[in-house]
Motif scaffolding. Structure first.
Motif, mmCIF file in Angstrom:
data_model
loop_
_atom_site.group_PDB
_atom_site.id
_atom_site.type_symbol
_atom_site.label_atom_id
_atom_site.label_comp_id
_atom_site.label_asym_id
_atom_site.label_seq_id
_atom_site.Cartn_x
_atom_site.Cartn_y
_atom_site.Cartn_z
ATOM 1 N N ASN A 235 0.856 -1.196 0.000
ATOM 2 C CA ASN A 235 0.000 0.000 0.000
ATOM 3 C C ASN A 235 0.886 1.239 0.000
ATOM 4 O OD1 ASN A 235 -2.310 -1.307 2.546
ATOM 5 N ND2 ASN A 235 -2.430 -1.543 0.319
ATOM 6 N N LYS A 236 1.890 1.234 0.897
ATOM 7 C CA LYS A 236 2.743 2.420 1.076
ATOM 8 C C LYS A 236 3.609 2.665 -0.156
ATOM 9 C CE LYS A 236 2.917 2.046 6.106
ATOM 10 N NZ LYS A 236 3.616 1.330 7.184
ATOM 11 N N THR B 67 4.828 15.847 9.803
ATOM 12 C CA THR B 67 5.905 15.656 10.774
ATOM 13 C C THR B 67 7.088 16.574 10.484
ATOM 14 O OG1 THR B 67 6.775 13.868 9.415
ATOM 15 C CG2 THR B 67 5.325 13.242 11.235
ATOM 16 N N ALA B 68 6.957 17.325 9.385
ATOM 17 C CA ALA B 68 7.980 18.303 9.001
ATOM 18 C C ALA B 68 7.242 19.375 8.206
ATOM 19 C CB ALA B 68 9.045 17.643 8.137
ATOM 20 N N ASP B 69 7.876 20.526 8.033
ATOM 21 C CA ASP B 69 7.261 21.561 7.189
ATOM 22 C C ASP B 69 7.268 21.082 5.743
ATOM 23 O OD1 ASP B 69 8.712 24.427 8.968
ATOM 24 O OD2 ASP B 69 6.949 23.177 9.386
ATOM 25 N N ILE B 70 6.113 21.174 5.088
ATOM 26 C CA ILE B 70 5.973 20.700 3.708
ATOM 27 C C ILE B 70 5.755 21.903 2.802
ATOM 28 C CG2 ILE B 70 4.546 19.297 2.147
ATOM 29 C CD1 ILE B 70 3.847 17.532 4.595
ATOM 30 N N LEU B 71 6.486 21.948 1.698
ATOM 31 C CA LEU B 71 6.371 23.049 0.735
ATOM 32 C C LEU B 71 5.374 22.693 -0.356
ATOM 33 C CD1 LEU B 71 10.178 23.704 0.183
ATOM 34 C CD2 LEU B 71 8.595 25.132 1.529
ATOM 35 N N HIS B 79 7.295 9.851 4.827
ATOM 36 C CA HIS B 79 8.481 10.527 5.354
ATOM 37 C C HIS B 79 8.152 11.883 5.952
ATOM 38 C CE1 HIS B 79 7.916 11.843 1.223
ATOM 39 N NE2 HIS B 79 8.515 12.973 1.540
ATOM 40 N N ASN B 80 6.960 12.445 5.627
ATOM 41 C CA ASN B 80 6.632 13.757 6.184
ATOM 42 C C ASN B 80 5.192 13.896 6.691
ATOM 43 O OD1 ASN B 80 5.378 13.920 3.681
ATOM 44 N ND2 ASN B 80 6.827 15.425 2.862
ATOM 45 N N ILE B 81 4.406 12.803 6.652
ATOM 46 C CA ILE B 81 3.131 12.808 7.386
ATOM 47 C C ILE B 81 3.004 11.508 8.171
ATOM 48 C CG2 ILE B 81 1.877 14.352 5.807
ATOM 49 C CD1 ILE B 81 0.331 11.876 4.800
ATOM 50 N N GLU B 82 2.288 11.600 9.288
ATOM 51 C CA GLU B 82 2.074 10.417 10.108
ATOM 52 C C GLU B 82 0.592 10.263 10.426
ATOM 53 O OE1 GLU B 82 4.018 10.817 13.897
ATOM 54 O OE2 GLU B 82 2.787 12.538 14.498
ATOM 55 N N SER B 83 0.220 9.007 10.696
ATOM 56 C CA SER B 83 -1.164 8.709 11.031
ATOM 57 C C SER B 83 -1.514 9.276 12.398
ATOM 58 C CB SER B 83 -1.356 7.194 11.036
ATOM 59 O OG SER B 83 -2.641 6.861 11.481
ATOM 60 N N THR B 84 -2.771 9.618 12.586
ATOM 61 C CA THR B 84 -3.229 10.082 13.897
ATOM 62 C C THR B 84 -4.003 8.975 14.612
ATOM 63 O OG1 THR B 84 -5.322 10.882 12.994
ATOM 64 C CG2 THR B 84 -3.488 12.443 13.017
ATOM 65 N N ARG B 85 -4.103 7.776 13.998
ATOM 66 C CA ARG B 85 -4.941 6.711 14.544
ATOM 67 C C ARG B 85 -4.162 5.420 14.781
ATOM 68 N NH1 ARG B 85 -10.322 7.639 13.639
ATOM 69 N NH2 ARG B 85 -10.530 5.994 15.180
#
Lengths: 385, 95
Positions: A235-236, B67-71, B79-85
């Motif tokens: 998926n990833k 998880t980091a500033d995204i342009l 690598h720059n977003i993470e799950s909240t669940r």
């Protein structure tokens, strides 16, 4: 809308006429498989469990195996037990006999040994197969179809194309009086607030939300990060980043129909309309639960492609990824990737898929069924004791 | 076929229907966005800046947290977003 199929003793309507050999436990599974091998057209279940299970795991094993025997696609059943197992063969047989269909039991320890059991089992099964061979399809209605909705090997095209196409076909079936089951509880996490609003019944809505919460808590209870298992590496790699993103795509399989109710794993479907069933995201366990609950046919949406079938129900494969369709044409039935490339609209693909559902109900076989894929797996909370 | 797909007006990412090379200008919902990274086919590209800790939206709903500033034009993924669940590693039981 009229279709043809097999009218069972209790009025249920099946679209296949299977002869099913059910081992009550893993200890009887090899013997059951050998009986099936000796009987043309028979199918056995590769049951890996059925002993040293307690609580809900024991209940799920009984429910699932009984449900497969009761499924309207099955015309006759032979239950094979070792004799000492937790899930007793007679428990399963008694439950299946409620349908009025022919059910026999053999017990290896009573027969004496496996060779005697195989000989007796093949004798019983062969006589069943002659009876089933005389049966002819008769008229039924598309409203008698219970459709399992599944997605697996998802990629971002699943949420954009193939799941919406499945949702179109599912909604059309429900409008015509039929039944659909949405499942894979893990793949609702992040979207459950949207689905919850579609339950008119408060008790059913609470049951649904409790089911979702329990799955998320199962990861918490282990102190584990759900991300280790969901989304999957595939998926990833294909672009799905989080379970929320995956779930928001997965929910499109259920179209826009309201939910009639929420079901536990392998719980028999009690009525008509759209239901939610608690199953894991693992495709084989999920399909097994829905078919045990009564689904006669499955629509399976995939992005990366997967061959999965089921021993007693045809599984129709649709992909939203045109590359997958071309590469894996051996295992794929319909290309919804044309929605992304602009070659077809969502409703055109949805109508094609619905037409395929009708054809398969009437007897045409999708690739997984032709290839003989019979994946089967029972969900369980914990290991054997 | 369009190059990108924005599913909802609330989304701050689009799905790239073709692979995108760093530096190329990509048409996204009527605007031209310059990709600041290589983005594989069907992966997500940011439409606007997404600051660390802010939510990422797709289908009009939250799909994760930066998880980091995204342009704008950035590749948005694990690598720059993470799950909240499902974060048994972080949270206790949900009540």
């Amino acid at each position: 809308m009229k279709i043809t199929g097999f009218r069972r003793e209790n009025g249920a309507f099946g679209i296949r006429n299977h002869l099913l050999i059910i081992p009550a436990s893993v200890c009887a599974a090899d013997t059951a498989a050998r009986i099936a091998a000796l009987t043309p057209g028979a199918v056995s279940l590769p049951n890996q469990h059925g002993c040293c299970q307690i609580g809900e795991d024991y209940a799920v094993a009984v429910r699932t195996l009984t449900g497969f025997g009761k499924n309207a696609n099955v015309g006759a059943v032979l239950v094979v037990g070792l004799g000492c197992e937790g899930v007793q063969a007679n428990t399963l047989a008694d439950g299946i006999r409620e349908t009025g269909k022919p059910v026999e039991v053999i017990t290896i320890q009573e027969r004496g040994d496996t060779l005697k059991s195989i000989a007796r089992g093949a004798d019983i099964a062969t006589k069943f197969s002659f009876d089933l061979a005389e049966q002819r399809r008769s008229e039924g209605d598309i409203a008698e179809i219970v459709l399992g909705l599944e997605c697996g090997g998802s990629d971002p095209t699943s949420g954009i194309a193939s799941n919406p196409a499945v949702g179109y076909a599912s909604a059309k079936l429900v409008t015509l009086g039929g039944t659909s089951i949405l499942s894979e509880t893990t793949e609702v996490i992040g979207a459950e607030h949207l689905l919850a609003t579609r339950f008119a019944d408060d008790v059913q809505r609470e049951k649904f939300l409790e089911i979702v919460k329990n799955t998320e808590n199962r990861a918490a209870m282990m102190g584990q990060d759900l991300r280790d298992g969901q989304p999957t590496p595939g998926n990833k790699e294909s672009g799905l980043s989080t379970i929320e993103e995956k779930s928001l795509g997965c929910m499109h399989k259920a179209g826009d129909s309201p939910f009639s109710g929420a079901l536990y794993y392998a719980e028999p479907v009690p009525g008509r309309g759209l239901y939610f069933m608690d199953t894991p995201g693992q495709d084989i366990d999920s399909i097994t639960g829905m078919v045990a609950g009564g689904a006669q046919v499955v629509l399976f949406s995939t992005g990366r492609g997967t061959p999965t079938g089921c021993p007693i129900a045809p599984v129709i494969k649709i992909t939203g990824n045109s590359d997958t369709y071309d590469r894996m044409i051996v295992n794929m039935d319909l290309n919804a990737g044309r929605i992304i490339t602009g070659e077809a609209t969502l409703s055109e693909c949805g109508e094609e898929l619905f037409a395929m559902l009708v054809d398969v109900s009437n007897g045409s076989r999708p690739k997984a069924e032709v290839l003989g894929h019979k994946e089967f797996g029972m969900y369980r909370l914990t290991g054997a004791f | 076929m369009k190059n990108t797909l924005r599913l909802n007006s609330k989304d701050n990412v689009v799905t790239c229907l073709r692979a995108v090379t760093k530096g190329s200008a990509v048409e996204a919902d009527g605007e031209a966005v310059v990709a600041v990274a290589d983005i594989p086919q069907f992966h997500k590209m940011a439409l606007v800046p997404i600051m660390k800790g802010a939510h990422c939206y797709k289908y009009g709903e939250i799909i994760g947290r930066a998880t980091a500033d995204i342009l704008p034009g950035d590749h948005v993924h694990v690598h720059n977003i993470e799950s909240t669940r499902g974060r048994g590693d972080k949270q206790g039981m949900r009540s």
